[in-house]
Design an enzyme around this catalytic site. Sequence first.
Site, mmCIF file in Angstrom:
data_model
loop_
_atom_site.group_PDB
_atom_site.id
_atom_site.type_symbol
_atom_site.label_atom_id
_atom_site.label_comp_id
_atom_site.label_asym_id
_atom_site.label_seq_id
_atom_site.Cartn_x
_atom_site.Cartn_y
_atom_site.Cartn_z
ATOM 1 N N HIS A 308 0.851 -1.188 0.000
ATOM 2 C CA HIS A 308 0.000 0.000 0.000
ATOM 3 C C HIS A 308 0.883 1.233 0.000
ATOM 4 O O HIS A 308 1.974 1.230 0.599
ATOM 5 C CB HIS A 308 -0.924 0.005 1.226
ATOM 6 C CG HIS A 308 -2.037 0.994 1.132
ATOM 7 N ND1 HIS A 308 -1.886 2.318 1.468
ATOM 8 C CD2 HIS A 308 -3.330 0.852 0.727
ATOM 9 C CE1 HIS A 308 -3.037 2.954 1.279
ATOM 10 N NE2 HIS A 308 -3.916 2.089 0.832
ATOM 11 N N ASP A 365 -7.836 -4.788 -0.533
ATOM 12 C CA ASP A 365 -8.378 -5.350 -1.772
ATOM 13 C C ASP A 365 -8.201 -6.861 -1.865
ATOM 14 O O ASP A 365 -8.888 -7.517 -2.651
ATOM 15 C CB ASP A 365 -7.689 -4.707 -2.984
ATOM 16 C CG ASP A 365 -7.831 -3.201 -2.995
ATOM 17 O OD1 ASP A 365 -8.986 -2.735 -2.929
ATOM 18 O OD2 ASP A 365 -6.813 -2.505 -3.046
#
Length: 430
Positions: A308, A365
């Site tokens: 991320h 995700d």
Amino acid sequence: MSEVSYSLVNNATGEKVDLPAIGGTLGPVGLDVGKVYDKTGAFTYDPGFTSTCSTKSAITYIDGDEGVLLYRGYPVAQLAQHCSFLEVAYLILNGELPNKTALETFDQSIRRHTMINEGLKSFFNGFHYDAHPMAMLTGVVGSLSGFYHDTGNNKDPRHREIFAHRMIAKIPTIAAAAYKKYYGQPFMYPQNHLDYCSNLLHMMFAVPAEPYHVDPIAAKALDVLFILHADHEQNASTSTVRMAGSTGTNPYAAISAGIAALWGPAHGGANEAVLNMLDEIGDVKNVQGFMDKVKDKQSGVRLMGFGHRVYKNFDPRATIIREECHKVLKALKIDDPKLELAMKLEEIALNDDYFKARKLYPNVDFYSGIIYKALGIPVNMFTPMFAVARTVGWVAHWSEMVGDGPLKIARPRQVYTGAAERNVVPVAQR
């Protein structure tokens, strides 16, 4: 708070340029570089805004090194455990969790705004039969600005509240209509006796020919996912909403701009990419070979759903979603081979020095797509689901921006790398 605690030195003149430190409640200070150009004749340069604060905000706090995510000071894990999505929406909009009376009032206001104007439905007919649902969301939400002209007085808190409630209420109806258009089914009206997530599932999966009963397990799972996706500080789509909104444009148009930004596979479309990656791997016996290709930079193979931009530790949302994923698959009695694939990928990534050194931990995700798939939501609707949840954050940031003193239009600068000044030669002489 603000105090001078940093400075730059102009090497050409020797002049010291003070940089006021803008402190917040938590996290690092921001250095006010607004006067750097005036004092030095130089711009600050930060591609992708990796070290640049664009605003001050009281909504969401992230500590990427420690894996912390707070909405208005509350850890997201606590909110997901104890609150409904509408409670969290109220919190993000208003700064405090609602009491019972406030929640009932807010809930009723949202329910009153769930229907869309009948004329809006004709917009869906203009889309090709296989248009991506996000294309429809972008266009139809933007068209709301043609139905609601009374948002010009954005400084009026009541006007901002009406806009926020309308937008949060109508985005599930619009997303469900996009689903129905794509699959050639008749639109379903909202059922205001249902809770927020149950209503969305009903509008998506019910048909006029027979009764449809929403599975409470599915509604609860969606509620948790929406809480985790509700806001995430100054991400690309939220920053887009703020930038568009800084011009004073109709707020529905600003939200449409945010939806367009969310569509990108590097942002809201990432959970689609995870499912596509798992399909590509196919079988758990192929996982190790796939991971070897990921480590080979020449292969061009990317590991989706890991790492991320902000988090250098576990994404706190991923931990919650992982647990929720197991609960949902068990409760719905779904034996999904993709979960076995996902767990093997996670196991290798968490134990392989290559991935550990790069802090490539599972992000939000990674498991969310598996949950959506378990709920019967097709891959092309994953990002619209994200948009429904993130609408809360978008309207909260828009409202915070326009209500916080004079509105200053966003206007970044650039380092020009084109041709130096030159003269035009007439076409006959070129």
